[in-house]
Structure formats: structure tokens, C-alpha cells
Design an enzyme around this catalytic site. Structure first.
Site, PDB file in Angstrom:
ATOM      1  N   ALA A  12      -2.644 -15.516  -8.190  1.00 31.02           N
ATOM      2  CA  ALA A  12      -1.419 -15.785  -8.951  1.00 31.02           C
ATOM      3  C   ALA A  12      -0.961 -14.519  -9.663  1.00 31.02           C
ATOM      4  O   ALA A  12      -0.751 -14.515 -10.875  1.00 31.02           O
ATOM      5  CB  ALA A  12      -1.679 -16.910  -9.949  1.00 31.02           C
ATOM      6  N   GLY A  13      -0.822 -13.432  -8.920  1.00 26.88           N
ATOM      7  CA  GLY A  13      -0.452 -12.154  -9.526  1.00 26.88           C
ATOM      8  C   GLY A  13       1.031 -11.854  -9.390  1.00 26.88           C
ATOM      9  O   GLY A  13       1.870 -12.768  -9.283  1.00 26.88           O
ATOM     10  N   VAL A  89      -4.555 -11.991  -2.960  1.00 26.72           N
ATOM     11  CA  VAL A  89      -5.467 -11.430  -3.967  1.00 26.72           C
ATOM     12  C   VAL A  89      -5.298  -9.911  -4.003  1.00 26.72           C
ATOM     13  O   VAL A  89      -4.687  -9.317  -3.116  1.00 26.72           O
ATOM     14  CB  VAL A  89      -6.940 -11.796  -3.668  1.00 26.72           C
ATOM     15  CG1 VAL A  89      -7.125 -13.303  -3.692  1.00 26.72           C
ATOM     16  CG2 VAL A  89      -7.400 -11.229  -2.339  1.00 26.72           C
ATOM     17  N   LEU A 162       8.518  -6.955  -1.730  1.00 24.08           N
ATOM     18  CA  LEU A 162       9.267  -6.971  -2.995  1.00 24.08           C
ATOM     19  C   LEU A 162       8.904  -5.763  -3.842  1.00 24.08           C
ATOM     20  O   LEU A 162       7.794  -5.235  -3.750  1.00 24.08           O
ATOM     21  CB  LEU A 162       8.994  -8.263  -3.770  1.00 24.08           C
ATOM     22  CG  LEU A 162       7.618  -8.520  -4.392  1.00 24.08           C
ATOM     23  CD1 LEU A 162       7.412  -7.797  -5.707  1.00 24.08           C
ATOM     24  CD2 LEU A 162       7.412  -9.990  -4.607  1.00 24.08           C
ATOM     25  N   GLU A 164       8.745  -4.451  -7.913  1.00 28.16           N
ATOM     26  CA  GLU A 164       8.740  -5.008  -9.258  1.00 28.16           C
ATOM     27  C   GLU A 164      10.026  -4.642  -9.991  1.00 28.16           C
ATOM     28  O   GLU A 164      10.612  -3.598  -9.741  1.00 28.16           O
ATOM     29  CB  GLU A 164       7.504  -4.518 -10.019  1.00 28.16           C
ATOM     30  CG  GLU A 164       6.260  -5.202  -9.491  1.00 28.16           C
ATOM     31  CD  GLU A 164       4.981  -4.710 -10.143  1.00 28.16           C
ATOM     32  OE1 GLU A 164       4.991  -4.357 -11.330  1.00 28.16           O
ATOM     33  OE2 GLU A 164       3.958  -4.683  -9.426  1.00 28.16           O
ATOM     34  N   CYS A 275       0.715   0.201  -5.952  1.00 31.71           N
ATOM     35  CA  CYS A 275       0.541   0.201  -4.495  1.00 31.71           C
ATOM     36  C   CYS A 275       0.732   1.535  -3.771  1.00 31.71           C
ATOM     37  O   CYS A 275      -0.009   1.807  -2.824  1.00 31.71           O
ATOM     38  CB  CYS A 275       1.445  -0.842  -3.889  1.00 31.71           C
ATOM     39  SG  CYS A 275       0.930  -2.498  -4.381  1.00 31.71           S
TER      40      CYS A 275
HETATM   41  P1  NAD Z   1      -2.556  -8.859  -8.952  1.00 31.74           P
HETATM   42  O1  NAD Z   1      -3.777  -8.142  -9.375  1.00 31.74           O
HETATM   43  O2  NAD Z   1      -1.396  -8.975  -9.879  1.00 31.74           O
HETATM   44  O3  NAD Z   1      -2.943 -10.363  -8.528  1.00 31.74           O
HETATM   45  C1  NAD Z   1      -4.029 -10.690  -7.737  1.00 31.74           C
HETATM   46  C2  NAD Z   1      -4.636 -11.992  -8.279  1.00 31.74           C
HETATM   47  O4  NAD Z   1      -5.660 -12.427  -7.383  1.00 31.74           O
HETATM   48  C3  NAD Z   1      -5.307 -11.819  -9.650  1.00 31.74           C
HETATM   49  O5  NAD Z   1      -4.703 -12.696 -10.580  1.00 31.74           O
HETATM   50  C4  NAD Z   1      -6.787 -12.167  -9.389  1.00 31.74           C
HETATM   51  O6  NAD Z   1      -7.400 -12.852 -10.469  1.00 31.74           O
HETATM   52  C5  NAD Z   1      -6.670 -13.066  -8.165  1.00 31.74           C
HETATM   53  N1  NAD Z   1      -7.898 -13.175  -7.387  1.00 31.74           N
HETATM   54  C6  NAD Z   1      -8.741 -12.195  -6.972  1.00 31.74           C
HETATM   55  N2  NAD Z   1      -9.767 -12.716  -6.257  1.00 31.74           N
HETATM   56  C7  NAD Z   1      -9.562 -14.064  -6.199  1.00 31.74           C
HETATM   57  C8  NAD Z   1     -10.261 -15.158  -5.600  1.00 31.74           C
HETATM   58  N3  NAD Z   1     -11.392 -14.975  -4.900  1.00 31.74           N
HETATM   59  N4  NAD Z   1      -9.764 -16.394  -5.760  1.00 31.74           N
HETATM   60  C9  NAD Z   1      -8.631 -16.605  -6.465  1.00 31.74           C
HETATM   61  N5  NAD Z   1      -7.919 -15.620  -7.056  1.00 31.74           N
HETATM   62  C10 NAD Z   1      -8.379 -14.361  -6.920  1.00 31.74           C
HETATM   63  O7  NAD Z   1      -2.104  -8.190  -7.582  1.00 31.74           O
HETATM   64  P2  NAD Z   1      -0.614  -8.155  -6.955  1.00 31.74           P
HETATM   65  O8  NAD Z   1       0.159  -7.042  -7.565  1.00 31.74           O
HETATM   66  O9  NAD Z   1      -0.038  -9.524  -6.951  1.00 31.74           O
HETATM   67  O10 NAD Z   1      -0.966  -7.697  -5.468  1.00 31.74           O
HETATM   68  C11 NAD Z   1      -1.573  -8.572  -4.555  1.00 31.74           C
HETATM   69  C12 NAD Z   1      -1.486  -7.957  -3.180  1.00 31.74           C
HETATM   70  O11 NAD Z   1      -0.114  -7.809  -2.809  1.00 31.74           O
HETATM   71  C13 NAD Z   1      -2.096  -6.555  -3.074  1.00 31.74           C
HETATM   72  O12 NAD Z   1      -2.688  -6.428  -1.807  1.00 31.74           O
HETATM   73  C14 NAD Z   1      -0.900  -5.646  -3.171  1.00 31.74           C
HETATM   74  O13 NAD Z   1      -1.111  -4.434  -2.475  1.00 31.74           O
HETATM   75  C15 NAD Z   1       0.174  -6.446  -2.484  1.00 31.74           C
HETATM   76  N6  NAD Z   1       1.554  -6.161  -2.921  1.00 31.74           N
HETATM   77  C16 NAD Z   1       1.844  -5.995  -4.243  1.00 31.74           C
HETATM   78  C17 NAD Z   1       3.170  -5.778  -4.642  1.00 31.74           C
HETATM   79  C18 NAD Z   1       3.547  -5.585  -6.095  1.00 31.74           C
HETATM   80  O14 NAD Z   1       4.694  -5.310  -6.360  1.00 31.74           O
HETATM   81  N7  NAD Z   1       2.662  -5.720  -7.048  1.00 31.74           N
HETATM   82  C19 NAD Z   1       4.192  -5.780  -3.685  1.00 31.74           C
HETATM   83  C20 NAD Z   1       3.863  -5.977  -2.348  1.00 31.74           C
HETATM   84  C21 NAD Z   1       2.532  -6.170  -1.981  1.00 31.74           C
HETATM   85  C1  UGA Z   2       7.088  -0.541  -3.982  1.00 31.68           C
HETATM   86  C2  UGA Z   2       8.015  -0.763  -2.779  1.00 31.68           C
HETATM   87  O1  UGA Z   2       9.342  -0.365  -3.142  1.00 31.68           O
HETATM   88  C3  UGA Z   2       8.009  -2.223  -2.350  1.00 31.68           C
HETATM   89  O2  UGA Z   2       8.804  -2.390  -1.164  1.00 31.68           O
HETATM   90  C4  UGA Z   2       6.576  -2.645  -2.054  1.00 31.68           C
HETATM   91  O3  UGA Z   2       6.528  -4.026  -1.717  1.00 31.68           O
HETATM   92  C5  UGA Z   2       5.715  -2.404  -3.281  1.00 31.68           C
HETATM   93  O4  UGA Z   2       5.784  -1.008  -3.651  1.00 31.68           O
HETATM   94  C6  UGA Z   2       4.270  -2.698  -3.065  1.00 31.68           C
HETATM   95  O5  UGA Z   2       3.789  -2.742  -1.953  1.00 31.68           O
HETATM   96  O6  UGA Z   2       3.624  -2.851  -4.124  1.00 31.68           O
HETATM   97  P1  UGA Z   2       7.278  -0.909  -6.600  1.00 31.68           P
HETATM   98  O7  UGA Z   2       6.063  -0.053  -6.647  1.00 31.68           O
HETATM   99  O8  UGA Z   2       7.272  -2.191  -7.335  1.00 31.68           O
HETATM  100  O9  UGA Z   2       7.616  -1.273  -5.073  1.00 31.68           O
HETATM  101  O10 UGA Z   2       8.530  -0.081  -7.138  1.00 31.68           O
HETATM  102  P2  UGA Z   2       9.459   1.073  -6.522  1.00 31.68           P
HETATM  103  O11 UGA Z   2      10.857   0.756  -6.864  1.00 31.68           O
HETATM  104  O12 UGA Z   2       9.155   1.340  -5.110  1.00 31.68           O
HETATM  105  O13 UGA Z   2       9.041   2.332  -7.389  1.00 31.68           O
HETATM  106  C7  UGA Z   2       7.770   2.947  -7.249  1.00 31.68           C
HETATM  107  C8  UGA Z   2       7.715   4.199  -8.093  1.00 31.68           C
HETATM  108  O14 UGA Z   2       8.537   5.228  -7.546  1.00 31.68           O
HETATM  109  C9  UGA Z   2       8.183   4.013  -9.525  1.00 31.68           C
HETATM  110  O15 UGA Z   2       7.326   4.720 -10.398  1.00 31.68           O
HETATM  111  C10 UGA Z   2       9.579   4.603  -9.518  1.00 31.68           C
HETATM  112  O16 UGA Z   2      10.003   5.031 -10.780  1.00 31.68           O
HETATM  113  C11 UGA Z   2       9.388   5.752  -8.553  1.00 31.68           C
HETATM  114  N1  UGA Z   2      10.640   6.218  -7.919  1.00 31.68           N
HETATM  115  C12 UGA Z   2      11.370   5.374  -7.138  1.00 31.68           C
HETATM  116  C13 UGA Z   2      11.044   7.536  -8.086  1.00 31.68           C
HETATM  117  O17 UGA Z   2      10.382   8.324  -8.790  1.00 31.68           O
HETATM  118  N2  UGA Z   2      12.188   7.966  -7.463  1.00 31.68           N
HETATM  119  C14 UGA Z   2      12.937   7.149  -6.684  1.00 31.68           C
HETATM  120  O18 UGA Z   2      13.966   7.613  -6.133  1.00 31.68           O
HETATM  121  C15 UGA Z   2      12.518   5.818  -6.519  1.00 31.68           C
END
Ligand code: NAD
Ligand code: UGA
Length: 458
Positions: A12-13, A89, A162, A164, A275
Site C-alpha cells: 500500500a505504498g 511491494v 506514474l 509522483e 526509482c
Molecule cells: P513503497 O515503499 O511506498 O511501498 C511498498 C509497500 O510494500 C510498503 O508499504 C511495504 O510495507 C509493503 N510491503 C513490503 N513487503 C510486503 C509484504 N511481504 N506484504 C505486504 N506488504 C509489503 O514503494 P512504492 O514507491 O509504492 O514502489 C513500489 C514499486 O513500484 C517499486 O518497485 C517501485 O520501483 C515501483 N514504482 C514506484 C513509483 C513511484 O513513483 N514511487 C512509480 C513507478 C513504479
Molecule cells: C519517475 C518517472 O517520471 C515515472 O514515469 C516513473 O514511473 C517513476 O519515476 C518511477 O518509476 O518511480 P518521479 O521520480 O516520481 O517519476 O518524478 P519525475 O518527474 O520523473 O522526476 C524525477 C526527478 O528528476 C526529480 O527530482 C525532478 O526534479 C528531476 N527532474 C525532472 C529534473 O531535474 N529535470 C527535469 O527536466 C525533470
């Protein structure tokens, strides 16, 4: 009410919560449950104070929670009662053993696979939502299909793109949805089930299907390409500072070439976020594992330039402020890794704050959403640190402001008032190039943007 599909998300992240809230809101005939091992996180998802800040997320959750969206700690029950399981996760960089500092740590992922196997009483579709090294689905299949009790699992890859700060918009209007599967009869059937869910709101031409390894790899490559653009323009920003060129003008000129495009060309203090770094290092590790050292070196340089850009920012501050920061008060505007989020994971602000403290500067940290995380990030770090949310108050009595996050609120502050309240000569280091530099200079500040000639009164 009877539901057509019962969906579970484990994790639930930042991804699991918003993604499932969107599916619940767009597919009222699906019952969606999100589970997590962290009870505080689940309690927060069930409260008015959600565990993450995202514009539009409160409304989305409020509209669906308790109707067809549920947050729970009951993982076993969730696995038993649902037919479609997303796994979202965390997959951080490994911090121990072989591949430490590079490879993905797959322990949370594997633990989940084993739980699914242990508690399943019927066949299921298991979907990789987390970002994983290519071929992870093979390991998942091997763990899941090791019993002969008639229960079958189809593993799909459905990476999340997505960003953030814009998660709700990105989920509602994605550039594309990618679904990878085995190209067997069962694999294609499972793939279609997931296509049908997304087709409730995503135009069909934006739903891409592919083989499962291409899907896993595309996620790593997308992040690597995005980060590579930032490192490219940041590398050029260093040259601009030497050559008296303006990086914003260069990036505008370059980005107007339709083959290159204007996005992700903003020079900065470097990319942060949970990431980019981990996914590139993961890609580098994979390449080295396959003996592709030249390819690994190429991608690793993207991370090296990012580290260089952060250190360069500190060196520029030192150079401008007469080669000593000891005892000087420096206000940090912004601590989140980007605007519109409270997330500070891998934020360049952490590195910059630590380096300023090493130089014996006193720092005042200011951010509208990230102060709680900033306190955790800097816990135990030696030196004088204060936390003040209001940017005007934070800057009072300081020798310099370092703008580290591009929050809109910093653009239109009362700069004459801020200038009057600061020690002189007063400096602004705009690590995001969002301020009106000429105006700040005219007020009396010495202004140091990234990749542009400084405006100084000396
Ligand atoms: P997060 O740390 O916010 O959330 C992960 C959650 O998984 C945590 O709340 C943790 O407690 C839970 N967890 C871990 N092990 C578990 C288990 N065995 N059972 C149940 N829950 C468990 O991470 P996130 O940012 O949501 O990222 C998750 C994945 O998505 C990563 O692989 C990341 O690379 C990918 N991702 C993240 C983003 C982003 O913007 N944050 C965007 C695209 C992809
Ligand atoms: C990034 C990707 O944009 C998403 O598509 C992907 O799903 C995600 O990583 C992931 O896998 O976690 P995010 O890290 O949330 O998303 O944010 P971004 O908008 O990509 O920015 C990343 C970093 O680059 C930030 O620190 C931002 O300030 C920086 N940035 C971005 C720059 O310094 N210059 C730019 O022109 C754009």
C-alpha cells in the site's frame, strides 16, 4: 452488491494506494482490497490523513473507500478471497552481499510470491506492478507453479509509469498501459482479463501488450531514458556556466526539434526520487551480468553525472561565498525530491544538506510538505539544523538561500522583505531556475542560477 472481479494489491505504498484507488473509481463492479504488512500505513489509508500527499488523491479515496476500495492488514485472507493479485511491494537497491549497491533487493518480492503460494485456495492471475529486473517473472513462475494441486497461476507484467506529484492525473490519463504475458493460451487469456480492466477508462490504442520480458525491460529502460535526458542537460549546464551560455536557452532551442522534444530538459541540482537511481543501477548490474560492460558503463555515467551535479552545486556555493561556509546560516527552500509531493527519497536536498553541514554551515530547512521526512532523513547528522515551514521566517538572518525544490510558492514571495531580513551580502542559489533572477538581482541579491551566468554586485 455482487462484484464481477475481486482484486487484491499487496503493498500500500506510493504506487499500490493511488493505482488501486483509480481502478476502484473507474471500475465500480470490481472490489479492490489493498493490503500491507505495515499496520500504521493501513491505518493512515483508512483515516482522513492519508500516508502520502498527492494532488487529487484525497478526493479519489474518499469517493471509493468503504464502497469498493478497502485497506487492510489481512494479507492471508486477501490472498484467499481474491482472483487477481497485483504485487506492488518495494524493490530497493540491495545493501548487502553480491550486487550490493547495484542489484535489486528481491526479498520482499519473493516473500510475497511464497505467501501467495501458501494461502491460495484457487487459481489466480498474479501481476508484477513493482519495477523488477528482466526475467523476474520466470522466478515468480517457478516459485508459484511448484505444487501439483490443480491451482494454477498466470504471471503478468504491468509496470507502473506514474510520476509522483501528478500520480492521479497520470493514472487517469496514462500515455500508455503496458501488459506483458507469456504468449500461451492461458497467458493470453490472463492478459485479456487485465486489458478489460484498464479498457474501462483507458483508450484501447494506449493499451500495449507485449511479451513478458519486453514489458519488464521497458520499465527499466523508460526510467533510464528519462534520467539520461536530465543528466545530459545537467552536463551541458556545467559547460554553459563556463561558456557564458544560458542552459534554458540551449534546452529551448534543442527541445524545439520535434525529434528531441521539450520535456525533461530542465537543468537542476540533479534528479532524485526512489526509482531513477535504483532502476539505472539495476540495469547496469543486469548488463554487467550478461557481460555487456560497454553498455553498463554507458548507463552508469548517467548516475555519475547526477552525483557530479550535486557536488558541483556545493562547490559553486563555496566559491561564491568566499570559499568558506563555516558558521554561515543557509536556508534550504524545499526538501522534497520534486514539487507537489512530501516524498524525500533520494532527494538531492539530503546530499546538499549533509555537505553544507560538513562545511560547518548552519542550515534552516523549509518545505510545505516534506518537513516530517526531512527530520527523519537528517536524524543523527551532526550540526546545527532548524526546521521552519514558512519560507520568509526560514530565510531571516541567513547569509544565503538555496532553492532545492521547484514549489510554485517560492516564485512570488515578498523578495524585498526577504532581502531586508537577511545578512549581507545576501545570496540566492536557484537550483531549479524558477525565480525571476533579474528581479532578485535588482533587489540586491547575488544570484546564482544553474547553467547561466551569475548576477552579482561584486
Ligand atoms: P513503497 O515503499 O511506498 O511501498 C511498498 C509497500 O510494500 C510498503 O508499504 C511495504 O510495507 C509493503 N510491503 C513490503 N513487503 C510486503 C509484504 N511481504 N506484504 C505486504 N506488504 C509489503 O514503494 P512504492 O514507491 O509504492 O514502489 C513500489 C514499486 O513500484 C517499486 O518497485 C517501485 O520501483 C515501483 N514504482 C514506484 C513509483 C513511484 O513513483 N514511487 C512509480 C513507478 C513504479
Ligand atoms: C519517475 C518517472 O517520471 C515515472 O514515469 C516513473 O514511473 C517513476 O519515476 C518511477 O518509476 O518511480 P518521479 O521520480 O516520481 O517519476 O518524478 P519525475 O518527474 O520523473 O522526476 C524525477 C526527478 O528528476 C526529480 O527530482 C525532478 O526534479 C528531476 N527532474 C525532472 C529534473 O531535474 N529535470 C527535469 O527536466 C525533470
Amino acid at each position: 452488491m455482487t462484484f464481477e472481479k475481486r482484486i487484491l494489491c499487496i503493498g500500500a505504498g506510493y504506487v499500490g494506494g493511488p493505482t488501486m484507488a483509480m481502478i476502484a473509481s473507474q471500475c465500480p463492479r470490481c472490489r479492490v482490497t489493498v493490503v500491507d504488512i505495515n499496520p500504521e500505513r493501513i491505518a493512515a489509508w483508512n483515516s482522513d490523513n492519508l500516508p502520502i500527499y498527492e494532488p487529487g488523491l484525497d478526493e479519489l479515496v474518499r469517493a471509493t473507500r468503504g464502497k469498493n476500495l478497502f485497506f487492510s492488514t489481512e494479507i492471508e485472507r486477501g490472498i484467499r478471497e481474491n482472483d487477481i493479485i497485483f504485487v506492488s511491494v518495494n524493490t530497493p537497491t540491495k545493501s548487502f552481499g553480491l550486487g550490493a549497491g547495484m542489484a535489486a533487493d528481491l526479498q520482499y518480492w519473493e516473500k510475497t510470491a511464497r505467501q501467495i503460494l501458501e494461502f491460495s485456495e484457487s487459481s489466480k492471475i498474479v501481476i508484477e506492478k513493482s519495477t523488477l529486473p528482466v526475467k523476474t517473472a520466470l522466478a515468480m513462475e517457478r516459485i508459484l507453479n511448484c505444487r501439483e494441486n490443480g491451482i494454477c497461476f498466470d504471471v503478468l507484467s504491468n509496470p507502473e509509469f506514474l510520476a509522483e506529484g501528478t500520480a492521479v492525473r497520470d493514472l487517469k490519463h496514462p500515455d500508455r498501459i503496458l501488459i506483458g504475458s507469456r504468449e500461451t493460451e492461458d497467458g493470453l487469456k490472463a492478459r485479456q482479463t487485465l486489458v478489460d480492466i484498464y479498457a474501462s477508462w483507458v483508450p484501447k490504442e494506449r493499451i500495449l501488450t507485449s511479451n513478458i520480458w519486453s514489458s519488464e525491460l521497458s520499465k527499466l529502460v523508460s526510467n533510464a531514458f528519462l534520467a539520461q535526458r536530465i543528466s545530459s542537460i545537467n552536463a551541458i549546464s556545467a559547460l554553459c556556466e563556463k561558456a557564458e551560455a544560458d542552459v534554458a536557452e540551449v534546452s529551448r532551442a534543442v527541445g524545439m526539434d520535434s525529434r528531441i522534444g521539450p520535456k525533461f530538459l530542465n537543468a537542476s541540482i540533479g534528479f532524485g526520487g526512489s526509482c531513477f537511481r535504483k532502476d539505472i543501477l539495476n540495469l547496469v548490474y543486469l548488463c554487467r551480468n550478461y557481460g555487456l560492460d560497454a553498455v553498463a558503463d554507458y548507463w552508469e555515467s548517467v548516475v555519475k553525472i547526477n552525483d557530479y551535479q550535486q557536488e558541483r552545486f556545493i562547490r559553486n556555493m563555496l566559491g561564491a561565498m568566499f570559499n568558506t561556509l563555516a558558521g554561515k546560516k543557509i536556508c534550504l527552500w524545499g526538501f522534497a525530491f520534486k514539487a507537489n509531493t512530501g516524498d524525500t527519497r533520494e532527494s538531492p536536498a539530503i546530499f546538499i544538506a549533509r555537505r553544507l553541514l560538513e562545511e560547518q554551515a548552519e542550515i534552516v530547512v523549509s518545505d510545505p510538505k516534506a518537513l516530517k521526512n526531512a527530520r527523519t532523513d537528517l536524524k543523527g547528522v551532526e550540526g546545527q539544523i532548524r526546521y521552519i515551514e514558512d519560507p520568509l521566517q526560514a530565510a531571516e538572518g541567513c547569509h544565503a538561500i538555496a532553492l532545492l525544490t521547484e514549489w510554485d510558492l517560492y516564485r512570488n514571495l515578498d523578495f524585498p522583505k526577504i532581502f531586508d531580513s537577511m545578512a549581507k551580502p545576501a545570496f540566492i542559489f536557484d537550483g531549479r531556475n524558477i525565480l525571476d533572477h533579474r528581479r532578485c538581482f535588482d533587489i540586491g541579491f547575488n544570484v546564482y542560477p544553474v547553467g547561466k551566468p551569475p548576477l552579482t554586485h561584486f
